[in-house]
Design a protein around this motif. Sequence first.
Motif, PDB file in Angstrom:
ATOM      1  N   PRO A  96    -102.629   3.689  -7.223  1.00 29.42           N
ATOM      2  CA  PRO A  96    -101.459   2.833  -7.460  1.00 29.42           C
ATOM      3  C   PRO A  96    -101.674   1.793  -8.546  1.00 29.42           C
ATOM      4  O   PRO A  96    -100.706   1.225  -9.065  1.00 29.42           O
ATOM      5  CB  PRO A  96    -101.220   2.179  -6.097  1.00 29.42           C
ATOM      6  N   THR A  97    -102.922   1.521  -8.902  1.00 30.19           N
ATOM      7  CA  THR A  97    -103.178   0.550  -9.972  1.00 30.19           C
ATOM      8  C   THR A  97    -103.067   1.178 -11.351  1.00 30.19           C
ATOM      9  O   THR A  97    -102.997   0.468 -12.359  1.00 30.19           O
ATOM     10  CB  THR A  97    -104.571  -0.081  -9.832  1.00 30.19           C
ATOM     11  N   LYS A  98    -103.022   2.536 -11.387  1.00 31.21           N
ATOM     12  CA  LYS A  98    -102.997   3.208 -12.688  1.00 31.21           C
ATOM     13  C   LYS A  98    -101.875   4.240 -12.835  1.00 31.21           C
ATOM     14  O   LYS A  98    -101.698   4.800 -13.919  1.00 31.21           O
ATOM     15  CB  LYS A  98    -104.351   3.877 -12.949  1.00 31.21           C
ATOM     16  N   VAL A  99    -101.153   4.500 -11.764  1.00 32.70           N
ATOM     17  CA  VAL A  99    -100.020   5.422 -11.823  1.00 32.70           C
ATOM     18  C   VAL A  99     -98.742   4.611 -11.675  1.00 32.70           C
ATOM     19  O   VAL A  99     -98.570   3.894 -10.686  1.00 32.70           O
ATOM     20  CB  VAL A  99    -100.096   6.486 -10.704  1.00 32.70           C
ATOM     21  N   ARG A 100     -97.880   4.721 -12.659  1.00 30.21           N
ATOM     22  CA  ARG A 100     -96.676   3.892 -12.666  1.00 30.21           C
ATOM     23  C   ARG A 100     -95.726   4.271 -11.530  1.00 30.21           C
ATOM     24  O   ARG A 100     -95.516   5.437 -11.239  1.00 30.21           O
ATOM     25  CB  ARG A 100     -95.964   4.034 -14.007  1.00 30.21           C
ATOM     26  N   TYR A 101     -95.175   3.256 -10.884  1.00 34.86           N
ATOM     27  CA  TYR A 101     -94.198   3.468  -9.827  1.00 34.86           C
ATOM     28  C   TYR A 101     -92.900   4.025 -10.403  1.00 34.86           C
ATOM     29  O   TYR A 101     -92.630   3.912 -11.590  1.00 34.86           O
ATOM     30  CB  TYR A 101     -93.927   2.149  -9.091  1.00 34.86           C
ATOM     31  N   GLU A 102     -92.068   4.622  -9.541  1.00 30.55           N
ATOM     32  CA  GLU A 102     -90.764   5.130  -9.939  1.00 30.55           C
ATOM     33  C   GLU A 102     -89.753   3.974  -9.939  1.00 30.55           C
ATOM     34  O   GLU A 102     -89.859   3.052  -9.123  1.00 30.55           O
ATOM     35  CB  GLU A 102     -90.303   6.221  -8.978  1.00 30.55           C
ATOM     36  N   PRO A 103     -88.747   4.011 -10.825  1.00 36.21           N
ATOM     37  CA  PRO A 103     -87.775   2.912 -10.879  1.00 36.21           C
ATOM     38  C   PRO A 103     -87.012   2.672  -9.585  1.00 36.21           C
ATOM     39  O   PRO A 103     -86.778   1.534  -9.195  1.00 36.21           O
ATOM     40  CB  PRO A 103     -86.832   3.328 -12.002  1.00 36.21           C
ATOM     41  N   GLY A 104     -86.585   3.736  -8.907  1.00 40.77           N
ATOM     42  CA  GLY A 104     -85.878   3.572  -7.643  1.00 40.77           C
ATOM     43  C   GLY A 104     -84.379   3.373  -7.792  1.00 40.77           C
ATOM     44  O   GLY A 104     -83.873   3.035  -8.863  1.00 40.77           O
ATOM     45  N   PRO A 105     -83.630   3.543  -6.682  1.00 41.73           N
ATOM     46  CA  PRO A 105     -82.164   3.527  -6.726  1.00 41.73           C
ATOM     47  C   PRO A 105     -81.548   2.159  -7.039  1.00 41.73           C
ATOM     48  O   PRO A 105     -80.469   2.100  -7.637  1.00 41.73           O
ATOM     49  CB  PRO A 105     -81.759   3.994  -5.317  1.00 41.73           C
ATOM     50  N   VAL A 106     -82.188   1.077  -6.630  1.00 42.64           N
ATOM     51  CA  VAL A 106     -81.613  -0.243  -6.900  1.00 42.64           C
ATOM     52  C   VAL A 106     -81.587  -0.510  -8.397  1.00 42.64           C
ATOM     53  O   VAL A 106     -80.613  -1.055  -8.937  1.00 42.64           O
ATOM     54  CB  VAL A 106     -82.391  -1.349  -6.162  1.00 42.64           C
ATOM     55  N   ASN A 107     -82.636  -0.109  -9.086  1.00 43.93           N
ATOM     56  CA  ASN A 107     -82.669  -0.322 -10.529  1.00 43.93           C
ATOM     57  C   ASN A 107     -81.678   0.579 -11.261  1.00 43.93           C
ATOM     58  O   ASN A 107     -81.192   0.217 -12.343  1.00 43.93           O
ATOM     59  CB  ASN A 107     -84.093  -0.141 -11.046  1.00 43.93           C
ATOM     60  N   GLU A 108     -81.350   1.714 -10.669  1.00 46.66           N
ATOM     61  CA  GLU A 108     -80.268   2.525 -11.239  1.00 46.66           C
ATOM     62  C   GLU A 108     -78.939   1.797 -11.106  1.00 46.66           C
ATOM     63  O   GLU A 108     -78.118   1.795 -12.031  1.00 46.66           O
ATOM     64  CB  GLU A 108     -80.194   3.884 -10.541  1.00 46.66           C
ATOM     65  N   GLN A 109     -78.717   1.139  -9.971  1.00 45.50           N
ATOM     66  CA  GLN A 109     -77.498   0.363  -9.779  1.00 45.50           C
ATOM     67  C   GLN A 109     -77.447  -0.811 -10.759  1.00 45.50           C
ATOM     68  O   GLN A 109     -76.375  -1.159 -11.275  1.00 45.50           O
ATOM     69  CB  GLN A 109     -77.433  -0.147  -8.344  1.00 45.50           C
ATOM     70  N   LEU A 110     -78.591  -1.418 -11.018  1.00 49.47           N
ATOM     71  CA  LEU A 110     -78.641  -2.506 -11.998  1.00 49.47           C
ATOM     72  C   LEU A 110     -78.320  -1.979 -13.395  1.00 49.47           C
ATOM     73  O   LEU A 110     -77.624  -2.641 -14.175  1.00 49.47           O
ATOM     74  CB  LEU A 110     -80.012  -3.181 -11.963  1.00 49.47           C
ATOM     75  N   ALA A 111     -78.795  -0.768 -13.704  1.00 47.84           N
ATOM     76  CA  ALA A 111     -78.468  -0.147 -14.994  1.00 47.84           C
ATOM     77  C   ALA A 111     -76.971   0.120 -15.089  1.00 47.84           C
ATOM     78  O   ALA A 111     -76.351  -0.075 -16.153  1.00 47.84           O
ATOM     79  CB  ALA A 111     -79.247   1.155 -15.167  1.00 47.84           C
ATOM     80  N   ASP A 112     -76.362   0.545 -13.974  1.00 49.65           N
ATOM     81  CA  ASP A 112     -74.909   0.762 -13.955  1.00 49.65           C
ATOM     82  C   ASP A 112     -74.163  -0.536 -14.260  1.00 49.65           C
ATOM     83  O   ASP A 112     -73.144  -0.545 -14.965  1.00 49.65           O
ATOM     84  CB  ASP A 112     -74.471   1.286 -12.587  1.00 49.65           C
ATOM     85  N   THR A 113     -74.685  -1.644 -13.735  1.00 50.30           N
ATOM     86  CA  THR A 113     -74.061  -2.944 -13.975  1.00 50.30           C
ATOM     87  C   THR A 113     -74.191  -3.353 -15.433  1.00 50.30           C
ATOM     88  O   THR A 113     -73.248  -3.870 -16.044  1.00 50.30           O
ATOM     89  CB  THR A 113     -74.684  -4.016 -13.058  1.00 50.30           C
ATOM     90  N   VAL A 114     -75.359  -3.101 -16.003  1.00 50.92           N
ATOM     91  CA  VAL A 114     -75.560  -3.378 -17.429  1.00 50.92           C
ATOM     92  C   VAL A 114     -74.549  -2.584 -18.251  1.00 50.92           C
ATOM     93  O   VAL A 114     -73.938  -3.119 -19.192  1.00 50.92           O
ATOM     94  CB  VAL A 114     -76.994  -3.017 -17.874  1.00 50.92           C
ATOM     95  N   ALA A 115     -74.362  -1.326 -17.892  1.00 45.14           N
ATOM     96  CA  ALA A 115     -73.427  -0.475 -18.638  1.00 45.14           C
ATOM     97  C   ALA A 115     -71.995  -1.027 -18.571  1.00 45.14           C
ATOM     98  O   ALA A 115     -71.254  -0.984 -19.559  1.00 45.14           O
ATOM     99  CB  ALA A 115     -73.473   0.946 -18.093  1.00 45.14           C
ATOM    100  N   LYS A 116     -71.604  -1.566 -17.424  1.00 51.24           N
ATOM    101  CA  LYS A 116     -70.263  -2.142 -17.286  1.00 51.24           C
ATOM    102  C   LYS A 116     -70.099  -3.370 -18.183  1.00 51.24           C
ATOM    103  O   LYS A 116     -69.064  -3.544 -18.834  1.00 51.24           O
ATOM    104  CB  LYS A 116     -70.012  -2.520 -15.829  1.00 51.24           C
ATOM    105  N   VAL A 117     -71.138  -4.207 -18.205  1.00 49.69           N
ATOM    106  CA  VAL A 117     -71.078  -5.402 -19.054  1.00 49.69           C
ATOM    107  C   VAL A 117     -71.090  -5.007 -20.522  1.00 49.69           C
ATOM    108  O   VAL A 117     -70.335  -5.536 -21.342  1.00 49.69           O
ATOM    109  CB  VAL A 117     -72.250  -6.349 -18.732  1.00 49.69           C
TER     110      VAL A 117
END
Length: 257
Positions: A96-117
């Motif tokens: 876990p210190t060297k393998v990047r975590y996945e973005p996850g669904p909440v960050n997809e929702q945040l991206a959706d919000t960015v797109a709206k703005v």
Amino acid sequence: MKRRDFAAALTAGVAAPALLSATPASAADRSATGLLRHMRAVLASELDDKDTAEALVPLVYDVGFDWHPETAPSAECDFVVAYAFGNRPPVGGGDPTKVRYEPGPVNEQLADTVAKVRARRDVPVYAQWEIARFLDSKYGMSDVTSIEPVIAPDGTITYLSTDGVAAQVLEARKKVPGGVGTACVIGFRDHHKRCVQTTRDRGMKAYAPRGFAMPHTYDTESGQAWTRRRDLYLVHDMLAQWTVLHAKQIAEAYPNG
């Protein structure tokens, strides 16, 4: 005043305005005023110190009872900055210190919000990498600067804090002709106030975009335990707010150390 009396007083202070014939805004104002009044009275009694209670209650209220950042029309912003919230463990496992975590669904929702703005205001976007990945893969959005984690020569990954992201954004904006400008801040609902404040603490003018709702559903499978449940996260966020406030208070009281 005993704690049970404090609870009763708070209940009365909050509920009483709802019984009044008033507009929602005035009811909210009266509710806050009543709560502050009771908090001052109880803390002054508990500490046997009215002056200290007067100094502390606004701070306690700000950290524990006010969760909405200041807003401004999106038309006033010069750039968007989006802060990530939570993640998902790597699908394939690994160190876990060297393998990047996945973005996850909440960050997809945040991206959706960015797109709206962004649909309302075509300005540059500075997004923490978990959000930037979706802005690319889902929206093919241009003029996006991804704020990446720090990777050491041995491959160890250090994820940036909220302040770390703000610092990176500030450095990028310093290179823009015409100055840093005003930030439109996107963040998870319960993280949003601190996102705006942290952006400001780094010397940038910042607001939440008026009229846009922020994502608020917690991911029970998040790789960050404190972002799985609201009760746990709010304690985490209040601790972060108190830590910053603590440093500010000391610096203000003793600027020369």
